[in-house]
Scaffold this motif. Structure first.
Motif, PDB file in Angstrom:
ATOM      1  N   VAL A 102       0.838  -1.207   0.000  1.00  0.00           N
ATOM      2  CA  VAL A 102       0.000   0.000   0.000  1.00  0.00           C
ATOM      3  C   VAL A 102       0.867   1.250   0.000  1.00  0.00           C
ATOM      4  O   VAL A 102       0.604   2.214  -0.738  1.00  0.00           O
ATOM      5  CB  VAL A 102      -0.958  -0.007   1.212  1.00  0.00           C
ATOM      6  CG1 VAL A 102      -1.649   1.347   1.346  1.00  0.00           C
ATOM      7  CG2 VAL A 102      -1.985  -1.113   1.056  1.00  0.00           C
ATOM      8  N   HIS A 103       1.937   1.259   0.804  1.00  0.00           N
ATOM      9  CA  HIS A 103       2.797   2.438   0.842  1.00  0.00           C
ATOM     10  C   HIS A 103       3.530   2.632  -0.486  1.00  0.00           C
ATOM     11  O   HIS A 103       3.754   3.767  -0.927  1.00  0.00           O
ATOM     12  CB  HIS A 103       3.782   2.342   2.000  1.00  0.00           C
ATOM     13  CG  HIS A 103       3.203   2.749   3.319  1.00  0.00           C
ATOM     14  ND1 HIS A 103       2.611   3.986   3.513  1.00  0.00           N
ATOM     15  CD2 HIS A 103       3.098   2.089   4.503  1.00  0.00           C
ATOM     16  CE1 HIS A 103       2.182   4.072   4.765  1.00  0.00           C
ATOM     17  NE2 HIS A 103       2.456   2.939   5.384  1.00  0.00           N
ATOM     18  N   GLU A 104       3.898   1.542  -1.145  1.00  0.00           N
ATOM     19  CA  GLU A 104       4.530   1.659  -2.463  1.00  0.00           C
ATOM     20  C   GLU A 104       3.561   2.301  -3.464  1.00  0.00           C
ATOM     21  O   GLU A 104       3.945   3.154  -4.272  1.00  0.00           O
ATOM     22  CB  GLU A 104       4.962   0.273  -2.962  1.00  0.00           C
ATOM     23  CG  GLU A 104       5.662   0.304  -4.314  1.00  0.00           C
ATOM     24  CD  GLU A 104       6.054  -1.087  -4.785  1.00  0.00           C
ATOM     25  OE1 GLU A 104       6.708  -1.182  -5.843  1.00  0.00           O
ATOM     26  OE2 GLU A 104       5.696  -2.075  -4.110  1.00  0.00           O
ATOM     27  N   ILE A 111       2.501  10.390  -2.354  1.00  0.00           N
ATOM     28  CA  ILE A 111       2.078  10.465  -0.949  1.00  0.00           C
ATOM     29  C   ILE A 111       3.099   9.720  -0.098  1.00  0.00           C
ATOM     30  O   ILE A 111       3.215   8.491  -0.172  1.00  0.00           O
ATOM     31  CB  ILE A 111       0.680   9.846  -0.763  1.00  0.00           C
ATOM     32  CG1 ILE A 111      -0.339  10.544  -1.669  1.00  0.00           C
ATOM     33  CG2 ILE A 111       0.248   9.930   0.690  1.00  0.00           C
ATOM     34  CD1 ILE A 111      -1.692   9.869  -1.701  1.00  0.00           C
ATOM     35  N   GLN A 112       3.831  10.442   0.704  1.00  0.00           N
ATOM     36  CA  GLN A 112       4.888   9.850   1.515  1.00  0.00           C
ATOM     37  C   GLN A 112       4.330   9.292   2.825  1.00  0.00           C
ATOM     38  O   GLN A 112       3.279   9.725   3.305  1.00  0.00           O
ATOM     39  CB  GLN A 112       5.970  10.890   1.816  1.00  0.00           C
ATOM     40  CG  GLN A 112       6.575  11.527   0.576  1.00  0.00           C
ATOM     41  CD  GLN A 112       7.144  10.491  -0.387  1.00  0.00           C
ATOM     42  OE1 GLN A 112       7.828   9.547   0.037  1.00  0.00           O
ATOM     43  NE2 GLN A 112       6.872  10.662  -1.683  1.00  0.00           N
ATOM     44  N   GLN A 113       5.044   8.336   3.410  1.00  0.00           N
ATOM     45  CA  GLN A 113       4.574   7.662   4.621  1.00  0.00           C
ATOM     46  C   GLN A 113       4.322   8.637   5.771  1.00  0.00           C
ATOM     47  O   GLN A 113       3.376   8.472   6.537  1.00  0.00           O
ATOM     48  CB  GLN A 113       5.585   6.600   5.061  1.00  0.00           C
ATOM     49  CG  GLN A 113       5.660   5.386   4.148  1.00  0.00           C
ATOM     50  CD  GLN A 113       6.375   4.225   4.805  1.00  0.00           C
ATOM     51  OE1 GLN A 113       6.328   4.071   6.031  1.00  0.00           O
ATOM     52  NE2 GLN A 113       7.039   3.400   4.008  1.00  0.00           N
ATOM     53  N   CYS A 116       0.839  10.071   6.167  1.00  0.00           N
ATOM     54  CA  CYS A 116      -0.268   9.139   6.372  1.00  0.00           C
ATOM     55  C   CYS A 116      -0.613   9.020   7.852  1.00  0.00           C
ATOM     56  O   CYS A 116       0.287   9.000   8.705  1.00  0.00           O
ATOM     57  CB  CYS A 116       0.084   7.752   5.832  1.00  0.00           C
ATOM     58  SG  CYS A 116       0.488   7.703   4.073  1.00  0.00           S
ATOM     59  N   ASP A 117      -1.886   8.922   8.158  1.00  0.00           N
ATOM     60  CA  ASP A 117      -2.339   8.636   9.521  1.00  0.00           C
ATOM     61  C   ASP A 117      -2.659   7.152   9.619  1.00  0.00           C
ATOM     62  O   ASP A 117      -3.317   6.595   8.736  1.00  0.00           O
ATOM     63  CB  ASP A 117      -3.586   9.455   9.860  1.00  0.00           C
ATOM     64  CG  ASP A 117      -3.314  10.949   9.859  1.00  0.00           C
ATOM     65  OD1 ASP A 117      -2.212  11.343  10.262  1.00  0.00           O
ATOM     66  OD2 ASP A 117      -4.212  11.717   9.442  1.00  0.00           O
ATOM     67  N   ASP A 123      -4.183  -1.208  10.902  1.00  0.00           N
ATOM     68  CA  ASP A 123      -5.066  -1.825   9.909  1.00  0.00           C
ATOM     69  C   ASP A 123      -5.857  -0.803   9.101  1.00  0.00           C
ATOM     70  O   ASP A 123      -6.594  -1.178   8.186  1.00  0.00           O
ATOM     71  CB  ASP A 123      -6.031  -2.809  10.587  1.00  0.00           C
ATOM     72  CG  ASP A 123      -6.823  -2.166  11.717  1.00  0.00           C
ATOM     73  OD1 ASP A 123      -6.347  -1.187  12.309  1.00  0.00           O
ATOM     74  OD2 ASP A 123      -7.932  -2.657  12.010  1.00  0.00           O
ATOM     75  N   TRP A 124      -5.724   0.470   9.435  1.00  0.00           N
ATOM     76  CA  TRP A 124      -6.315   1.560   8.642  1.00  0.00           C
ATOM     77  C   TRP A 124      -5.226   2.588   8.349  1.00  0.00           C
ATOM     78  O   TRP A 124      -4.452   2.961   9.234  1.00  0.00           O
ATOM     79  CB  TRP A 124      -7.443   2.260   9.396  1.00  0.00           C
ATOM     80  CG  TRP A 124      -8.740   1.508   9.486  1.00  0.00           C
ATOM     81  CD1 TRP A 124      -9.149   0.693  10.507  1.00  0.00           C
ATOM     82  CD2 TRP A 124      -9.812   1.509   8.530  1.00  0.00           C
ATOM     83  NE1 TRP A 124     -10.402   0.198  10.246  1.00  0.00           N
ATOM     84  CE2 TRP A 124     -10.838   0.681   9.040  1.00  0.00           C
ATOM     85  CE3 TRP A 124     -10.007   2.140   7.296  1.00  0.00           C
ATOM     86  CZ2 TRP A 124     -12.044   0.466   8.363  1.00  0.00           C
ATOM     87  CZ3 TRP A 124     -11.197   1.926   6.613  1.00  0.00           C
ATOM     88  CH2 TRP A 124     -12.202   1.093   7.147  1.00  0.00           C
ATOM     89  N   ILE A 125      -5.190   3.060   7.117  1.00  0.00           N
ATOM     90  CA  ILE A 125      -4.315   4.160   6.727  1.00  0.00           C
ATOM     91  C   ILE A 125      -5.188   5.250   6.132  1.00  0.00           C
ATOM     92  O   ILE A 125      -6.027   4.985   5.276  1.00  0.00           O
ATOM     93  CB  ILE A 125      -3.260   3.708   5.698  1.00  0.00           C
ATOM     94  CG1 ILE A 125      -2.333   2.648   6.305  1.00  0.00           C
ATOM     95  CG2 ILE A 125      -2.451   4.901   5.194  1.00  0.00           C
ATOM     96  CD1 ILE A 125      -1.320   2.088   5.319  1.00  0.00           C
TER      97      ILE A 125
END
Length: 432
Positions: A102-104, A111-113, A116-117, A123-125
């Motif tokens: 997902v982060h890739e 959108i950088q890590q 992200c919240d 289990d939720w981003i």
């Protein structure tokens, strides 16, 4: 010449195969019919910022569910053996491969890590992006939708897609196709401009509730009080024994504020021993706590007065959850969302100590909630249950139907474009 041509053909075929498996190829994940009572106002503003909540698979949820079943069963040897916050998070946390995938994908969209919240269990981003970027990420088109009855406006789409390689790593993304909204389950409340005359219980006037053997004061036929409810449940003589360990929580949405002054008047009338006691307020996701008497919410006051009145002297906690900003299509509103239960769950599951009982008097038609989102919200409630919290949700005031107490206003039709006549369960009360 033939060999050279064949080589070029095979090379082209190889490129085509690689392209078809490329992460940039989108696969339809969800498509719905335009929901009833919502009209399309046109394209959403491209610069408007929306929060995308990405659910990653909870790969060990079935284990958590088994724990919940066992520790909730009074006849099971593990009854009451609740899990800790850390044990629950270990069961609902996603695989590292899902997090990386997902982060890739997000990084590929700039959108950088660090922007992200993440929920406590990971289990939720959540990412906040302009509409134009969300449309590019999800291969869709966001529209402005207006509710024909109350005028609420949401930014939603009726379908979205994701790269095929994310199939095993993303369960859902919302708010996209979710049109549900939290509504107060209070249609049977009636208010009079003149104060009602209190009906004092009389010890020599008792009636029996048909078919139950329960006796209550005769005044309960005319008005419902804290005393009446305790009598109906045969708890009028019970005194809480663990007030230093237990607590009861109530949730509030839709800019509903519980008023301290109103509560004291209620206690003076019905629960004299509770006068001068109060409750804690916890603000979540921009929730507010206005003590302006003119802004007191009837739903909030009703919940607090009877909930804390019945449970007194057990400590009470009121959770005021925001997340329903007033959105005007032609205004530069910074965010648009309406995911009250998800926002509340993110907060409460991250807490170390939570009340043993939490009650909610809000809901909506189950059919307005996409099944994958409903399942994840219910899973969040299960995680709370595994930690030892009992969750209560109102099932509505109108009985079997669509939750509307007025038969003339009931519209028991499906929301799939077919308008079939069916009973409409309420959500989240329909969670298993």
């Amino acid at each position: 010449m033939l060999v050279h041509t064949l080589f070029r053909f095979l090379a082209a075929l190889s490129v085509a195969v690689v392209t078809s498996a490329s992460p940039s190829v989108l696969k339809l994940r969800q498509s719905i019919a335009p929901p009833r009572n919502w009209i399309d106002l046109g394209r959403a503003p491209s610069t408007h910022v929306i929060p995308l909540r990405i659910a990653l698979p909870q790969h060990r949820f079935l284990e958590l569910e088994q724990h919940l079943v066992e520790i909730s069963d009074p006849f099971h040897e593990r009854y009451g053996d609740h899990l800790s916050k850390e044990e629950v998070e270990a069961l609902i946390a996603p695989h590292a491969t899902s997090v990386d995938a997902v982060h890739e994908w997000l990084t590929g969209h700039g959108i950088q890590q660090e922007s992200c919240d993440r929920s406590s269990a990971g289990d939720w981003i959540t990412v906040h992006v302009p509409v134009a970027q969300a449309e590019n990420m999800l291969g869709t088109e966001f529209r402005l939708w207006k509710h024909t009855q109350d005028g609420d406006v949401l930014i939603r789409t009726t379908e979205y897609s994701l790269p095929a390689h994310l199939d095993d790593h993303v369960e859902l993304i919302q708010p996209t196709t979710a049109f549900h909204r939290a509504k107060g389950q209070r249609t049977s409340l009636h208010f009079s401009p003149t104060p009602a005359t209190a009906l004092s219980p009389s010890s020599d006037a008792m009636i029996t509730v048909p078919g139950s053997g329960v006796t209550v004061n005769a005044t309960c036929n005319a008005t419902i009080t804290v005393s009446c409810l305790k009598q109906l449940y045969n708890a009028d003589r019970y005194v809480p024994q663990a007030t230093k360990k237990n607590a009861i929580g109530l949730t509030g949405y839709l800019e509903q504020f519980a008023n301290f002054e109103d509560l004291q008047k209620f206690y003076a009338d019905q629960v004299p021993n509770a006068v001068n006691t109060s409750f804690d307020v916890v603000l979540i996701n921009g929730g507010l706590n206005s003590q302006n008497i003119s802004q007191a919410g009837d739903e909030a006051d009703l919940d607090v007065q009877f909930g804390f009145g019945i449970s007194s002297p057990t400590p009470g906690r009121y959770y005021s959850t925001g997340g329903r900003p007033k959105f005007t299509p032609d205004a530069n509103t910074p965010t648009d969302t309406n995911e009250p239960y998800s926002n509340w769950l993110d907060f409460i599951l991250a807490q170390k100590n939570i009340p043993q009982t939490i009650s909610t008097s809000y809901g909506d038609d189950e059919q307005t909630v996409p099944k994958d989102l409903a399942r994840r919200v219910c899973n969040g409630f299960a995680a709370l249950g595994a930690r030892g919290t009992s969750l209560l949700f109102s099932s509505g005031d109108g009985g079997v139907g669509d939750g509307n107490a007025d038969p003339a206003s009931q519209t028991c039709f499906t929301n799939d474009g077919k308008n079939q006549t069916k009973f409409l369960p309420g959500f989240p009360a329909s969670c298993p």
